[in-house]
Enzyme design. Structure first.
Site, mmCIF file in Angstrom:
data_model
loop_
_atom_site.group_PDB
_atom_site.id
_atom_site.type_symbol
_atom_site.label_atom_id
_atom_site.label_comp_id
_atom_site.label_asym_id
_atom_site.label_seq_id
_atom_site.Cartn_x
_atom_site.Cartn_y
_atom_site.Cartn_z
ATOM 1 N N ARG A 82 -19.156 -37.512 -40.246
ATOM 2 C CA ARG A 82 -18.142 -37.712 -39.141
ATOM 3 C C ARG A 82 -16.933 -37.147 -39.315
ATOM 4 O O ARG A 82 -16.204 -37.530 -40.511
ATOM 5 C CB ARG A 82 -18.184 -39.149 -38.759
ATOM 6 C CG ARG A 82 -17.535 -39.373 -37.485
ATOM 7 C CD ARG A 82 -17.393 -40.819 -37.070
ATOM 8 N NE ARG A 82 -16.691 -41.920 -37.716
ATOM 9 C CZ ARG A 82 -16.041 -42.813 -37.443
ATOM 10 N NH1 ARG A 82 -16.665 -43.459 -36.453
ATOM 11 N NH2 ARG A 82 -15.326 -43.767 -38.382
ATOM 12 N N THR A 106 -11.840 -36.283 -34.819
ATOM 13 C CA THR A 106 -12.498 -36.200 -33.445
ATOM 14 C C THR A 106 -13.597 -37.264 -33.366
ATOM 15 O O THR A 106 -14.112 -37.429 -32.133
ATOM 16 C CB THR A 106 -13.258 -34.705 -33.501
ATOM 17 O OG1 THR A 106 -14.375 -34.731 -34.324
ATOM 18 C CG2 THR A 106 -12.152 -33.871 -33.563
ATOM 19 N N ASP A 134 -16.640 -50.508 -43.743
ATOM 20 C CA ASP A 134 -17.561 -49.272 -43.746
ATOM 21 C C ASP A 134 -18.817 -49.836 -44.735
ATOM 22 O O ASP A 134 -18.768 -49.972 -45.812
ATOM 23 C CB ASP A 134 -16.757 -48.314 -44.718
ATOM 24 C CG ASP A 134 -17.386 -46.837 -44.920
ATOM 25 O OD1 ASP A 134 -18.462 -47.061 -45.494
ATOM 26 O OD2 ASP A 134 -16.941 -45.669 -44.266
ATOM 27 N N ASP A 174 -19.418 -47.866 -48.049
ATOM 28 C CA ASP A 174 -18.486 -48.218 -49.050
ATOM 29 C C ASP A 174 -18.990 -49.485 -49.816
ATOM 30 O O ASP A 174 -18.942 -49.670 -50.913
ATOM 31 C CB ASP A 174 -17.135 -48.338 -48.560
ATOM 32 C CG ASP A 174 -16.335 -46.899 -48.415
ATOM 33 O OD1 ASP A 174 -16.775 -46.023 -49.094
ATOM 34 O OD2 ASP A 174 -15.556 -46.940 -47.867
#
Length: 213
Positions: free
Chosen positions: A103, A107, A201, A204
């Protein structure tokens, strides 16, 4: 598009521990696998089966077996790998493919950088594993990619989703055979595209790559 949000105390309990920022990576990985197995029961409700004749120690009978072509499980790299064992545990006869997606943090748009899938997905039921349905971009790109390769149905298994991402996927897949199975539907996305309250995340936390505070 069909959406199923799990309503079970074990699912909620495991999600609570996953959300806790103090939960260490080994515990996070183990709980993620367990949670996916619970969600997989609902995700495979419509898996195709066919009658088979067998002989028990007592008598002949007719049962059901998973049909060919076998289901295809597709984790989205990297975080989807942490869900794979939980899904394979339930349907070990399924085949496994991989989609690598990244990703753009500016954006928030996804891009496929790698794939390992059977050449022909004609008549295949595919099960996509993606922990977080946030903006919906990565999951939608994966769904479209699989349909373009010939898949007839896609079921996505996600630990969490945001309403914005769920709405985006629904709007773009109205004429597709798509099912989304969730551990929970959360409140919203924040300004940088993370699910709130979420769990941070997932990649992570699965692999212990959290940035130093």
């Amino acid at each position: 598009m069909r959406v199923h949000v799990a309503d079970h105390p074990l699912v909620t309990h495991k999600l609570t521990v996953l959300r806790d920022r103090t939960t260490p990576s080994p515990t996070f990985r183990a709980l993620a696998e367990e949670l996916v197995t619970l969600l997989a029961y609902e995700a495979t409700r419509e898996v195709r089966v066919e009658p088979v004749e067998i002989e028990t120690p007592v008598a002949k009978t007719t049962g059901l077996a998973i049909s060919d072509p076998k289901p295809l499980i597709v984790p989205i790299l990297r975080a989807g790998l942490g869900m794979l064992e939980g899904m394979v545990r339930l349907i070990p006869s399924a085949e496994v493919g991989f989609l690598g997606m990244v990703r753009n943090e500016d954006t928030l748009e996804p891009a496929i950088y790698a794939e390992r899938l059977p050449k022909d997905l004609s008549n295949r039921q595919c099960f996509v594993l993606d922990p977080m349905l946030a903006t919906g971009g990565s999951l939608l790109a994966a769904i479209e990619y699989l349909f373009d390769r010939g898949a007839v149905g896609v079921t996505a298994v996600c630990l969490l989703a945001a309403p914005e991402g769920l709405a985006a996927v629904e709007a773009a897949t109205k004429d597709r055979d798509v099912t989304i199975v969730l551990g929970a539907l959360d409140e919203k996305l924040n300004e940088v595209g993370y699910i709130v309250p979420g769990l941070g995340d997932a990649g992570d936390r699965l692999y212990g790559t959290l940035p130093a505070e």
